[in-house]
Every structure is written in structure tokens, then in C-alpha cells.
Design a protein around this motif. Structure first.
Motif, PDB file in Angstrom:
ATOM      1  N   MET A   1       5.198   0.116   7.361  1.00  0.00           N
ATOM      2  CA  MET A   1       4.326   0.336   6.225  1.00  0.00           C
ATOM      3  C   MET A   1       3.741  -1.017   5.808  1.00  0.00           C
ATOM      4  SD  MET A   1       5.132   2.268   2.606  1.00  0.00           S
ATOM      5  CE  MET A   1       5.505   3.778   3.428  1.00  0.00           C
ATOM      6  N   THR A   2       2.444  -1.044   5.564  1.00  0.00           N
ATOM      7  CA  THR A   2       1.781  -2.283   5.157  1.00  0.00           C
ATOM      8  C   THR A   2       2.018  -2.555   3.667  1.00  0.00           C
ATOM      9  OG1 THR A   2      -0.292  -1.245   4.478  1.00  0.00           O
ATOM     10  CG2 THR A   2      -0.060  -1.794   6.831  1.00  0.00           C
ATOM     11  N   PRO A   3       1.811  -3.804   3.244  1.00  0.00           N
ATOM     12  CA  PRO A   3       1.930  -4.097   1.817  1.00  0.00           C
ATOM     13  C   PRO A   3       0.972  -3.255   0.958  1.00  0.00           C
ATOM     14  CG  PRO A   3       1.981  -6.134   3.061  1.00  0.00           C
ATOM     15  CD  PRO A   3       1.644  -5.023   4.035  1.00  0.00           C
ATOM     16  N   ALA A   4      -0.220  -2.977   1.473  1.00  0.00           N
ATOM     17  CA  ALA A   4      -1.175  -2.155   0.728  1.00  0.00           C
ATOM     18  C   ALA A   4      -0.640  -0.731   0.554  1.00  0.00           C
ATOM     19  CB  ALA A   4      -2.523  -2.127   1.446  1.00  0.00           C
ATOM     20  N   GLU A   5      -0.054  -0.186   1.611  1.00  0.00           N
ATOM     21  CA  GLU A   5       0.536   1.147   1.520  1.00  0.00           C
ATOM     22  C   GLU A   5       1.725   1.155   0.564  1.00  0.00           C
ATOM     23  OE1 GLU A   5      -0.535   2.789   5.988  1.00  0.00           O
ATOM     24  OE2 GLU A   5       1.252   1.550   5.695  1.00  0.00           O
ATOM     25  N   GLU A   6       2.520   0.096   0.610  1.00  0.00           N
ATOM     26  CA  GLU A   6       3.654  -0.011  -0.308  1.00  0.00           C
ATOM     27  C   GLU A   6       3.188  -0.049  -1.752  1.00  0.00           C
ATOM     28  OE1 GLU A   6       5.839  -3.440   0.978  1.00  0.00           O
ATOM     29  OE2 GLU A   6       6.592  -2.418   2.771  1.00  0.00           O
ATOM     30  N   THR A   7       2.087  -0.754  -2.006  1.00  0.00           N
ATOM     31  CA  THR A   7       1.536  -0.805  -3.358  1.00  0.00           C
ATOM     32  C   THR A   7       1.071   0.578  -3.796  1.00  0.00           C
ATOM     33  OG1 THR A   7       0.881  -3.124  -3.115  1.00  0.00           O
ATOM     34  CG2 THR A   7      -0.261  -1.848  -4.816  1.00  0.00           C
ATOM     35  N   ALA A   8       0.395   1.297  -2.911  1.00  0.00           N
ATOM     36  CA  ALA A   8      -0.068   2.648  -3.250  1.00  0.00           C
ATOM     37  C   ALA A   8       1.114   3.566  -3.560  1.00  0.00           C
ATOM     38  CB  ALA A   8      -0.913   3.219  -2.110  1.00  0.00           C
ATOM     39  N   ILE A   9       2.166   3.479  -2.781  1.00  0.00           N
ATOM     40  CA  ILE A   9       3.359   4.303  -3.015  1.00  0.00           C
ATOM     41  C   ILE A   9       4.004   3.917  -4.349  1.00  0.00           C
ATOM     42  CG2 ILE A   9       5.668   4.881  -2.159  1.00  0.00           C
ATOM     43  CD1 ILE A   9       3.344   6.142  -0.558  1.00  0.00           C
ATOM     44  N   ALA A  10       4.028   2.621  -4.656  1.00  0.00           N
ATOM     45  CA  ALA A  10       4.582   2.174  -5.940  1.00  0.00           C
ATOM     46  C   ALA A  10       3.757   2.727  -7.101  1.00  0.00           C
ATOM     47  CB  ALA A  10       4.627   0.648  -5.994  1.00  0.00           C
ATOM     48  N   ILE A  11       2.450   2.764  -6.933  1.00  0.00           N
ATOM     49  CA  ILE A  11       1.581   3.333  -7.973  1.00  0.00           C
ATOM     50  C   ILE A  11       1.902   4.805  -8.153  1.00  0.00           C
ATOM     51  CG2 ILE A  11      -0.804   3.923  -8.578  1.00  0.00           C
ATOM     52  CD1 ILE A  11      -1.612   1.303  -7.048  1.00  0.00           C
ATOM     53  N   LEU A  12       2.046   5.525  -7.059  1.00  0.00           N
ATOM     54  CA  LEU A  12       2.365   6.954  -7.145  1.00  0.00           C
ATOM     55  C   LEU A  12       3.713   7.159  -7.833  1.00  0.00           C
ATOM     56  CD1 LEU A  12       1.568   9.853  -6.550  1.00  0.00           C
ATOM     57  CD2 LEU A  12       2.606   9.594  -4.288  1.00  0.00           C
ATOM     58  N   GLY A  13       4.689   6.335  -7.495  1.00  0.00           N
ATOM     59  CA  GLY A  13       5.995   6.422  -8.152  1.00  0.00           C
ATOM     60  C   GLY A  13       5.892   6.185  -9.644  1.00  0.00           C
ATOM     61  N   TRP A  14       5.076   5.228 -10.027  1.00  0.00           N
ATOM     62  CA  TRP A  14       4.875   4.947 -11.445  1.00  0.00           C
ATOM     63  C   TRP A  14       4.170   6.115 -12.123  1.00  0.00           C
ATOM     64  CZ3 TRP A  14       0.244   3.918 -14.203  1.00  0.00           C
ATOM     65  CH2 TRP A  14       0.439   3.474 -15.508  1.00  0.00           C
ATOM     66  N   LEU A  15       3.144   6.651 -11.446  1.00  0.00           N
ATOM     67  CA  LEU A  15       2.420   7.799 -12.002  1.00  0.00           C
ATOM     68  C   LEU A  15       3.348   8.998 -12.211  1.00  0.00           C
ATOM     69  CD1 LEU A  15      -0.964   7.795 -10.034  1.00  0.00           C
ATOM     70  CD2 LEU A  15      -0.627   7.301 -12.470  1.00  0.00           C
ATOM     71  N   ALA A  16       4.332   9.149 -11.341  1.00  0.00           N
ATOM     72  CA  ALA A  16       5.270  10.270 -11.461  1.00  0.00           C
ATOM     73  C   ALA A  16       6.028  10.232 -12.786  1.00  0.00           C
ATOM     74  CB  ALA A  16       6.253  10.256 -10.296  1.00  0.00           C
TER      75      ALA A  16
END
Length: 90
Positions: free
Chosen positions: A1-16
Motif C-alpha cells: 500500500m502506498t503512503p497516499a493510499e494509507e492516507t486515504a484509508i486513514a481519512i475513511l477511518g476518521w470519517l467512520a
């Protein structure tokens, strides 16, 4: 997983953990909560997550503060996931 993908997943986790924002994101993308697990495998969906955050500075800053993520990391993820044909509004 790229750092950009990790950031997107972190955003989704926060949105949850932000029901109002998650509801708005899901409404804008036409995604339902049950299809999120499969959607995270779609690069376009990941780009949309970051784009959603980038589209509202107060939300971007709230995410960065809550997760100790430098805003520059989100900007970089946006550029990487959006690609050269869709640089977005920085």
C-alpha cells in the motif's frame, strides 16, 4: 500500500467516527456502508475520499488535528491519487 493510499484509508477511518461527515460523503459518492469494504480497493474511490476532505478546509484541518497528520501529507496524497489529469483544487 502506498503512503497516499494509507492516507486515504486513514481519512475513511476518521470519517467512520464522524457520522454526519460520513453520511455526507456516502451521499455524494452514492456508496452505501455495506459496499465500503470493496470500494476501498478502487483507486478512484480512494481519490474521492481525499478529494472530499480537500474540498472543505475546516474538515481537512479537523482531520489533520485529530490524527496528527500534516496537511501536506493530505495534499501529497491528493496529488498522487488524482493523477496528472485531475490535479484538483489545492
Amino acid at each position: 500500500m502506498t503512503p497516499a493510499e494509507e492516507t486515504a484509508i486513514a481519512i475513511l477511518g476518521w470519517l467512520a467516527n464522524e457520522p454526519e461527515l460520513l453520511g455526507r460523503f456516502l451521499a455524494l459518492t452514492g456508496t452505501d456502508p455495506t459496499s465500503l469494504r470493496n470500494a476501498v480497493n478502487d483507486p478512484g474511490f480512494l481519490a474521492g475520499i481525499v478529494d472530499f476532505l480537500m474540498g472543505h478546509e475546516p474538515t481537512l484541518l479537523a482531520f489533520c488535528e485529530a490524527t496528527c497528520t500534516p496537511p501536506e501529507d493530505v495534499v501529497r496524497a491528493h496529488a498522487m491519487l488524482s493523477g496528472p489529469d485531475n490535479p484538483g483544487d489545492f
